[in-house]
Design an enzyme around this catalytic site. Structure first.
Site, PDB file in Angstrom:
ATOM      1  N   PHE A  16     -37.856  58.637 -49.346  1.00 49.82           N
ATOM      2  CA  PHE A  16     -37.077  58.178 -51.336  1.00 49.82           C
ATOM      3  C   PHE A  16     -36.521  59.653 -51.125  1.00 49.82           C
ATOM      4  O   PHE A  16     -35.875  60.831 -51.086  1.00 49.82           O
ATOM      5  CB  PHE A  16     -38.822  58.882 -52.208  1.00 49.82           C
ATOM      6  CG  PHE A  16     -38.655  58.333 -53.099  1.00 49.82           C
ATOM      7  CD1 PHE A  16     -38.931  56.765 -53.395  1.00 49.82           C
ATOM      8  CD2 PHE A  16     -38.255  59.236 -54.597  1.00 49.82           C
ATOM      9  CE1 PHE A  16     -38.821  56.267 -54.998  1.00 49.82           C
ATOM     10  CE2 PHE A  16     -37.955  58.633 -55.886  1.00 49.82           C
ATOM     11  CZ  PHE A  16     -38.449  57.498 -55.422  1.00 49.82           C
ATOM     12  N   VAL A  17     -35.240  58.669 -52.578  1.00 49.62           N
ATOM     13  CA  VAL A  17     -34.071  59.429 -52.258  1.00 49.62           C
ATOM     14  C   VAL A  17     -34.039  58.950 -53.573  1.00 49.62           C
ATOM     15  O   VAL A  17     -34.180  58.251 -54.745  1.00 49.62           O
ATOM     16  CB  VAL A  17     -32.525  58.467 -52.032  1.00 49.62           C
ATOM     17  CG1 VAL A  17     -33.294  58.734 -50.454  1.00 49.62           C
ATOM     18  CG2 VAL A  17     -32.523  57.356 -52.253  1.00 49.62           C
ATOM     19  N   ASP A  48     -34.519  57.497 -59.940  1.00 52.63           N
ATOM     20  CA  ASP A  48     -34.856  58.572 -60.573  1.00 52.63           C
ATOM     21  C   ASP A  48     -36.148  58.665 -59.752  1.00 52.63           C
ATOM     22  O   ASP A  48     -36.925  57.856 -58.163  1.00 52.63           O
ATOM     23  CB  ASP A  48     -35.311  57.921 -61.241  1.00 52.63           C
ATOM     24  CG  ASP A  48     -36.295  56.568 -61.708  1.00 52.63           C
ATOM     25  OD1 ASP A  48     -35.794  55.584 -61.069  1.00 52.63           O
ATOM     26  OD2 ASP A  48     -37.041  56.094 -61.887  1.00 52.63           O
ATOM     27  N   ARG A  90     -31.359  61.120 -62.179  1.00 54.11           N
ATOM     28  CA  ARG A  90     -30.630  59.340 -62.331  1.00 54.11           C
ATOM     29  C   ARG A  90     -28.895  60.437 -62.688  1.00 54.11           C
ATOM     30  O   ARG A  90     -28.402  59.555 -62.020  1.00 54.11           O
ATOM     31  CB  ARG A  90     -30.856  58.314 -63.782  1.00 54.11           C
ATOM     32  CG  ARG A  90     -32.189  57.643 -63.989  1.00 54.11           C
ATOM     33  CD  ARG A  90     -32.233  57.275 -64.523  1.00 54.11           C
ATOM     34  NE  ARG A  90     -33.631  56.378 -64.431  1.00 54.11           N
ATOM     35  CZ  ARG A  90     -33.595  55.086 -63.403  1.00 54.11           C
ATOM     36  NH1 ARG A  90     -33.384  54.578 -62.629  1.00 54.11           N
ATOM     37  NH2 ARG A  90     -35.088  54.823 -63.851  1.00 54.11           N
ATOM     38  N   ASP A 149     -34.365  48.225 -50.647  1.00 49.65           N
ATOM     39  CA  ASP A 149     -35.642  48.856 -49.785  1.00 49.65           C
ATOM     40  C   ASP A 149     -36.775  47.808 -49.437  1.00 49.65           C
ATOM     41  O   ASP A 149     -36.290  47.109 -48.151  1.00 49.65           O
ATOM     42  CB  ASP A 149     -36.754  49.897 -50.409  1.00 49.65           C
ATOM     43  CG  ASP A 149     -37.748  50.688 -50.144  1.00 49.65           C
ATOM     44  OD1 ASP A 149     -37.687  50.243 -48.935  1.00 49.65           O
ATOM     45  OD2 ASP A 149     -37.987  51.494 -50.577  1.00 49.65           O
ATOM     46  N   GLU A 189     -26.465  46.438 -56.914  1.00 57.75           N
ATOM     47  CA  GLU A 189     -28.017  46.879 -56.860  1.00 57.75           C
ATOM     48  C   GLU A 189     -27.435  48.676 -56.367  1.00 57.75           C
ATOM     49  O   GLU A 189     -26.628  49.194 -55.866  1.00 57.75           O
ATOM     50  CB  GLU A 189     -28.389  46.763 -55.823  1.00 57.75           C
ATOM     51  CG  GLU A 189     -29.811  45.497 -55.649  1.00 57.75           C
ATOM     52  CD  GLU A 189     -31.098  46.345 -56.653  1.00 57.75           C
ATOM     53  OE1 GLU A 189     -30.347  47.277 -56.881  1.00 57.75           O
ATOM     54  OE2 GLU A 189     -32.063  45.286 -56.573  1.00 57.75           O
ATOM     55  N   ASP A 190     -28.147  49.971 -56.679  1.00 57.50           N
ATOM     56  CA  ASP A 190     -27.977  51.041 -56.083  1.00 57.50           C
ATOM     57  C   ASP A 190     -28.787  50.788 -55.007  1.00 57.50           C
ATOM     58  O   ASP A 190     -28.143  51.524 -54.129  1.00 57.50           O
ATOM     59  CB  ASP A 190     -29.284  51.582 -57.089  1.00 57.50           C
ATOM     60  CG  ASP A 190     -30.438  51.699 -57.377  1.00 57.50           C
ATOM     61  OD1 ASP A 190     -30.838  50.478 -57.185  1.00 57.50           O
ATOM     62  OD2 ASP A 190     -31.681  51.762 -58.167  1.00 57.50           O
ATOM     63  N   LYS A 215     -31.730  50.520 -47.494  1.00 59.10           N
ATOM     64  CA  LYS A 215     -32.981  51.515 -46.691  1.00 59.10           C
ATOM     65  C   LYS A 215     -33.496  50.180 -45.467  1.00 59.10           C
ATOM     66  O   LYS A 215     -34.447  49.776 -45.781  1.00 59.10           O
ATOM     67  CB  LYS A 215     -33.684  52.001 -47.355  1.00 59.10           C
ATOM     68  CG  LYS A 215     -34.652  52.934 -47.513  1.00 59.10           C
ATOM     69  CD  LYS A 215     -36.140  53.632 -48.385  1.00 59.10           C
ATOM     70  CE  LYS A 215     -35.319  54.445 -49.165  1.00 59.10           C
ATOM     71  NZ  LYS A 215     -36.864  54.833 -50.721  1.00 59.10           N
ATOM     72  N   GLY A 241     -30.863  51.711 -62.392  1.00 63.50           N
ATOM     73  CA  GLY A 241     -30.230  52.480 -61.181  1.00 63.50           C
ATOM     74  C   GLY A 241     -28.791  52.105 -61.014  1.00 63.50           C
ATOM     75  O   GLY A 241     -28.080  53.607 -60.502  1.00 63.50           O
TER      76      GLY A 241
END
Ligand code: XMP
Ligand code: MG
Length: 180
Positions: free
Chosen positions: A151-152, A158, A164, A102, A98-99, A130, A43
């Protein structure tokens, strides 16, 4: 816009602008150092690639692949190393890239691992945060955008390995999840 996307949360232009801002900020922080930037696959790939090009400093890059999610959209709570680093972290200044943070489980696992491996310092930059998803008490040092508890996908993120490649962050249309 891709036909599976219901709405865009962060546009391509906003991401580009943010990557410049964060890259320049991090370059200043690490200007007298030789940090190891650790991209968390898959990610963080676009984000890592974009921020490092705004860092006019010495830096080394490596990648780690960990998984805490199955194919679905909620965390299983388990973190597994799929691919480890090729670089020794002992004594190094680490920048974890990091992407999204969460639950925080992935990040807290990585921070503990790198402390155990005797990193000299550890900082975390994440494109997305998040905060409502958090189950462990951990925060990134540098955050690009806060997103709601949805959820994104896109720009590295993805759903079942798709999306992606989208240049923005968006939310999927409900029929995509239900498979209709
Ligand atoms: P935790 O819960 O460990 O999650 O902080 C970190 C990893 O979970 C994935 N993740 C997502 N992936 N859309 C995605 O495509 C999301 O909304 C999402 N939320 C969490 C992601 O791989 C992240 O590194
Ligand atoms: Mg994923």
């Amino acid at each position: 816009m891709h036909s599976d996307i219901e709405k865009i949360l962060v546009s391509q232009e906003e991401i580009e602008e943010k990557c410049r801002e964060l890259g320049e900020l991090l370059a200043e922080e690490y200007k007298d150092k030789f940090p190891l930037a650790i991209g968390v696959l898959k990610g963080a790939l676009p984000f890592m690639s974009d921020i490092v090009r705004h860092m006019d400093t010495y830096l080394e890059m490596d990648f780690m692949d960990v998984s805490s999610y199955g194919g679905g959209t909620s965390s299983s709570g388990e973190v597994k190393i799929e691919k480890d680093l090729n670089t020794k972290v002992e004594g190094r200044d680490l920048l974890i890239v990091e992407d999204i943070i969460d639950s925080g489980l992935t990040l807290s696992y990585l921070v503990d691992l790198f402390k155990y491996r005797k990193a000299k310092s550890i900082k975390v930059v994440t494109l997305l945060d998040k905060p409502e998803g958090r189950t462990v008490n951990i925060e990134a040092d540098v955050v690009g955008f806060k997103v709601p508890n949805e959820f994104v996908v896109g720009y590295g993120l993805d759903y079942q390995e798709k999306y992606r490649n989208l240049p923005y962050i968006g939310v999927l249309k409900p029929h995509v999840y239900s498979g209709e």
